[in-house]
Enzyme design. Structure first.
Site, mmCIF file in Angstrom:
data_model
loop_
_atom_site.group_PDB
_atom_site.id
_atom_site.type_symbol
_atom_site.label_atom_id
_atom_site.label_comp_id
_atom_site.label_asym_id
_atom_site.label_seq_id
_atom_site.Cartn_x
_atom_site.Cartn_y
_atom_site.Cartn_z
ATOM 1 C CE LYS A 18 22.288 -32.585 0.521
ATOM 2 N NZ LYS A 18 22.775 -33.610 -0.419
ATOM 3 C CG ASN A 19 25.823 -31.698 -1.639
ATOM 4 O OD1 ASN A 19 25.292 -32.577 -0.948
ATOM 5 N ND2 ASN A 19 25.211 -31.137 -2.675
ATOM 6 N NE ARG A 73 23.134 -42.464 -7.066
ATOM 7 C CZ ARG A 73 24.373 -42.183 -7.291
ATOM 8 N NH1 ARG A 73 25.027 -41.379 -6.504
ATOM 9 N NH2 ARG A 73 25.002 -42.737 -8.318
ATOM 10 C CB CYS A 99 17.999 -41.662 -6.032
ATOM 11 S SG CYS A 99 18.499 -40.114 -6.714
ATOM 12 N NE ARG A 125 22.242 -38.825 -7.955
ATOM 13 C CZ ARG A 125 22.147 -38.194 -6.783
ATOM 14 N NH1 ARG A 125 21.068 -38.300 -6.073
ATOM 15 N NH2 ARG A 125 23.135 -37.454 -6.345
ATOM 16 N N PRO A 126 24.031 -43.592 -12.381
ATOM 17 C CG PRO A 126 24.861 -43.658 -14.560
ATOM 18 C CD PRO A 126 23.812 -43.010 -13.706
ATOM 19 C CB ILE A 127 28.541 -45.599 -9.377
ATOM 20 C CG1 ILE A 127 28.226 -47.108 -9.391
ATOM 21 C CG2 ILE A 127 27.637 -44.876 -8.407
ATOM 22 C CD1 ILE A 127 28.729 -47.806 -8.158
ATOM 23 C CG ASP A 128 29.236 -44.754 -15.760
ATOM 24 O OD1 ASP A 128 28.540 -44.128 -14.940
ATOM 25 O OD2 ASP A 128 29.458 -44.329 -16.908
ATOM 26 C CG LEU A 129 31.502 -41.209 -15.011
ATOM 27 C CD1 LEU A 129 30.988 -39.780 -14.977
ATOM 28 C CD2 LEU A 129 32.380 -41.410 -16.251
ATOM 29 C CG ASP A 131 22.230 -29.554 -5.689
ATOM 30 O OD1 ASP A 131 21.664 -30.421 -6.377
ATOM 31 O OD2 ASP A 131 23.312 -29.753 -5.099
ATOM 32 C CB ILE A 171 22.891 -31.964 -13.628
ATOM 33 C CG1 ILE A 171 23.577 -30.631 -13.935
ATOM 34 C CG2 ILE A 171 23.792 -32.867 -12.797
ATOM 35 C CD1 ILE A 171 24.891 -30.715 -14.660
ATOM 36 N NE ARG A 187 18.614 -36.983 1.613
ATOM 37 C CZ ARG A 187 18.879 -36.703 0.341
ATOM 38 N NH1 ARG A 187 17.920 -36.633 -0.537
ATOM 39 N NH2 ARG A 187 20.109 -36.501 -0.067
HETATM 40 N N1 EPU Z 1 26.854 -39.705 -13.487
HETATM 41 C C1 EPU Z 1 27.087 -40.787 -14.314
HETATM 42 N N2 EPU Z 1 28.006 -41.708 -13.921
HETATM 43 C C2 EPU Z 1 28.700 -41.595 -12.758
HETATM 44 C C3 EPU Z 1 28.458 -40.489 -11.920
HETATM 45 C C4 EPU Z 1 27.522 -39.556 -12.307
HETATM 46 O O1 EPU Z 1 26.478 -40.899 -15.364
HETATM 47 O O2 EPU Z 1 29.519 -42.475 -12.460
HETATM 48 C C5 EPU Z 1 25.839 -38.728 -13.893
HETATM 49 C C6 EPU Z 1 24.670 -38.710 -12.882
HETATM 50 O O3 EPU Z 1 23.740 -39.720 -13.203
HETATM 51 C C7 EPU Z 1 24.120 -37.324 -13.052
HETATM 52 C C8 EPU Z 1 25.361 -36.497 -13.394
HETATM 53 O O4 EPU Z 1 26.371 -37.421 -13.798
HETATM 54 O O5 EPU Z 1 23.217 -37.305 -14.118
HETATM 55 C C9 EPU Z 1 25.895 -35.670 -12.231
HETATM 56 O O6 EPU Z 1 26.211 -36.497 -11.153
HETATM 57 P P1 EPU Z 1 27.355 -36.177 -10.107
HETATM 58 O O7 EPU Z 1 28.153 -37.420 -9.915
HETATM 59 O O8 EPU Z 1 28.069 -34.933 -10.484
HETATM 60 O O9 EPU Z 1 26.501 -35.877 -8.797
HETATM 61 P P2 EPU Z 1 26.617 -36.598 -7.399
HETATM 62 O O10 EPU Z 1 28.005 -36.652 -6.944
HETATM 63 O O11 EPU Z 1 25.812 -37.844 -7.416
HETATM 64 C C10 EPU Z 1 26.452 -34.333 -6.094
HETATM 65 C C11 EPU Z 1 25.582 -33.766 -5.019
HETATM 66 C C12 EPU Z 1 24.195 -33.523 -5.580
HETATM 67 C C13 EPU Z 1 24.331 -32.532 -6.729
HETATM 68 C C14 EPU Z 1 25.303 -33.076 -7.788
HETATM 69 C C15 EPU Z 1 25.563 -32.116 -8.924
HETATM 70 C C16 EPU Z 1 26.503 -34.708 -3.019
HETATM 71 C C17 EPU Z 1 26.358 -35.598 -1.861
HETATM 72 N N3 EPU Z 1 25.521 -34.689 -3.907
HETATM 73 O O12 EPU Z 1 25.821 -35.536 -6.504
HETATM 74 O O13 EPU Z 1 23.437 -32.926 -4.544
HETATM 75 O O14 EPU Z 1 23.072 -32.309 -7.319
HETATM 76 O O15 EPU Z 1 26.557 -33.389 -7.162
HETATM 77 O O16 EPU Z 1 26.057 -30.915 -8.444
HETATM 78 O O17 EPU Z 1 27.505 -33.988 -3.133
HETATM 79 C C18 EPU Z 1 21.468 -32.199 -3.487
HETATM 80 O O18 EPU Z 1 22.180 -31.670 -2.630
HETATM 81 O O19 EPU Z 1 20.224 -31.981 -3.571
HETATM 82 C C19 EPU Z 1 22.082 -33.098 -4.468
HETATM 83 C C20 EPU Z 1 21.381 -33.947 -5.212
#
Ligand code: EPU
Length: 420
Positions: free
Chosen positions: A22-23, A92, A116, A121-125, A305, A327, A398
């Site tokens: 999925k990811n 998301r 969520c 899960r902010p998107i600042d990065l 995960d 995480i 999902r």
């Molecule tokens: N984070 C920030 N700011 C950002 C982005 C992330 O603070 O701009 C924080 C998040 O809030 C979180 C941490 O960084 O606490 C990790 O987030 P990351 O961005 O690495 O995760 P993601 O891209 O949102 C993907 C997977 C998740 C998986 C995580 C970690 C997809 C579609 N989703 O999420 O998958 O848990 O990486 O490996 O690739 C799942 O499959 O159940 C799932 C949640």
């Protein structure tokens, strides 16, 4: 609301062959926007997140077909630059479309994803990375407006190796002028799969799978055909199903380095795992050993995960295990549901809990709190001889293709009750 009724106690064993991750497929689907051509992708799982992403691609004008694991996207005539709010709110991870959209178009508008269940899960990065590449960003009433004034390669230094932000940065940099250097990039295998997909369409990305990724921008991309990598998390989940029920499991297609962070923990719990002929053989433990400490961390650490599923495993271990979720800030929602099933779980802090193994779990009505938490409940139910009812299974669907049929094929007694 559909639900599963599981009458556990049977051995889960046999041969497992499941489709791609999925990811990996979700960012790859976003990447199909970039080539302005056809993408043929095999080994695509039939899960609701994929169908949702198909809707998003269609909403911007892509022609999409999906049949028997093969997805074909023709993005030649995509022309809608705004992603409707309902999509991003509902899934998301659709935020990973942002990098590809601004790589392709001069402007894009996308809704803020919001928090969520598992964390804020902010998107600042993500936004910081796009700004480094010269994208002008305006945040307005819950929407993000991106303007491609000047998409130029640059240095991006992530303070945390976010998976989604690394993917968005790569997707935006593919068509930037010059070279982009990403430091402290996420190293998850799914990012390497995205790189391979992009390179097959003519992009110049190297280093994915390490913490330094370099992208040389190109002007034009082409038609591409690709096979998605196996889903290490789905495989790990079925491995625990077998290990919990004293079954032997043979998995056809695995990448050893992707599986090792999971296999390592399962070995600590007493499983025997052998890799052979491109696959894997799991032999269950005679007694489940507790694992002193399970701490989730970015790849190649133990994946968040798999935390919930491993926790179910430890509820039936011979001692005490401590879980530390590093995480996501709210990824212990399955604990309360596992406790309803008789698990002995105590919170130490919000993100640390202690599990004392019990002899057996007992049936109850439980609710899937989220995708992986739901899978953890399915695993628990497989050990309970009475009927366990699990509701809110849309979360599970999902990310797990046809889980009830796959489990049935491996010996489980699972009934899905469809309720509309
Ligand atoms: N984070 C920030 N700011 C950002 C982005 C992330 O603070 O701009 C924080 C998040 O809030 C979180 C941490 O960084 O606490 C990790 O987030 P990351 O961005 O690495 O995760 P993601 O891209 O949102 C993907 C997977 C998740 C998986 C995580 C970690 C997809 C579609 N989703 O999420 O998958 O848990 O990486 O490996 O690739 C799942 O499959 O159940 C799932 C949640």
């Amino acid at each position: 609301m559909s639900k599963y009724i599981i009458k556990g106690g049977n051995k889960i064993e046999g041969k497992l062959n499941i489709r791609g991750a999925k990811n990996a497929i979700l960012p790859i689907m976003a990447a199909t926007i970039l080539n302005e051509s056809v993408s043929i992708i095999h080994n695509v799982p039939d899960i609701s997140d994929v169908h949702f992403m198909i809707k998003i691609l269609e909403s911007i004008g892509c022609k999409v077909s999906y049949s028997d694991g093969t997805l074909i996207v023709d993005s030649s005539f995509a022309d809608q630059v705004e992603i409707e709010e309902c999509y991003v709110r509902k899934m998301r991870s659709s935020i990973i479309i942002m990098g590809a959209m601004i790589g392709r178009f001069d402007y894009t508008k996308i809704s803020y994803p919001g928090g969520c269940a598992i964390g804020s899960r902010p998107i600042d990065l993500h936004l910081k990375a796009l700004k480094e590449l010269g994208i002008r960003i305006e945040e307005d009433e819950g929407f993000i407006k991106c303007y491609k004034d000047n998409l130029e390669g640059n240095i991006i230094n992530f303070e945390f190796p976010s998976v989604g932000a690394t993917e968005n940065a790569i997707l935006a940099a593919v068509k930037a002028t010059g070279i982009t250097k990403i430091y402290n990039a996420a190293r998850e295998p799914e990012i390497e799969d995205l790189q391979n997909f992009l390179n097959k369409m003519g992009a110049k990305v190297k280093g994915a799978g390490t913490n330094y990724i370099e992208i040389e921008g190109v002007r034009k991309l082409r038609k591409v055909e690709h096979d998605v990598i196996p889903d290490r998390i789905a495989i790990g989940t079925y491995m625990i199903a077998s290990a919990l029920t004293s079954g032997k499991l043979e998995v056809d297609n695995v990448v050893i380095s992707h599986m090792e962070p999971i296999s390592d923990k399962l070995r600590s719990a007493g499983c025997e795992i052998e890799y052979k002929n491109g696959g894997l053989l799991l032999k269950p433990p005679s007694k489940i050993k507790s694992i002193d400490l399970v701490r989730t961390s970015p790849h190649p650490g133990f994946p968040t995960d798999m935390q919930a599923q491993l926790m179910t495993f430890m509820t039936l271990s011979d001692g005490i295990s401590v879980f530390h979720e590093t995480i996501f800030e709210n990824r212990f929602m399955h604990c309360a549901e596992l406790s309803r099933l008789g698990a002995n779980i105590k919170y130490i802090t919000e993100n640390i809990c202690m599990i004392k193994g019990v002899e057996k779990l007992r049936s109850a009505k439980v609710k899937s709190p989220d995708l992986r938490g739901g899978a953890a409940l399915v695993l628990a139910a497989l050990t309970i001889p009475q009927e366990t009812e699990i509701s809110n299974i849309y979360h599970i669907e999902r990310g797990y293709e046809n889980i009830e049929n796959i489990l049935r094929g491996l010996g489980a007694d699972v009934l899905k009750i469809e309720e509309i």
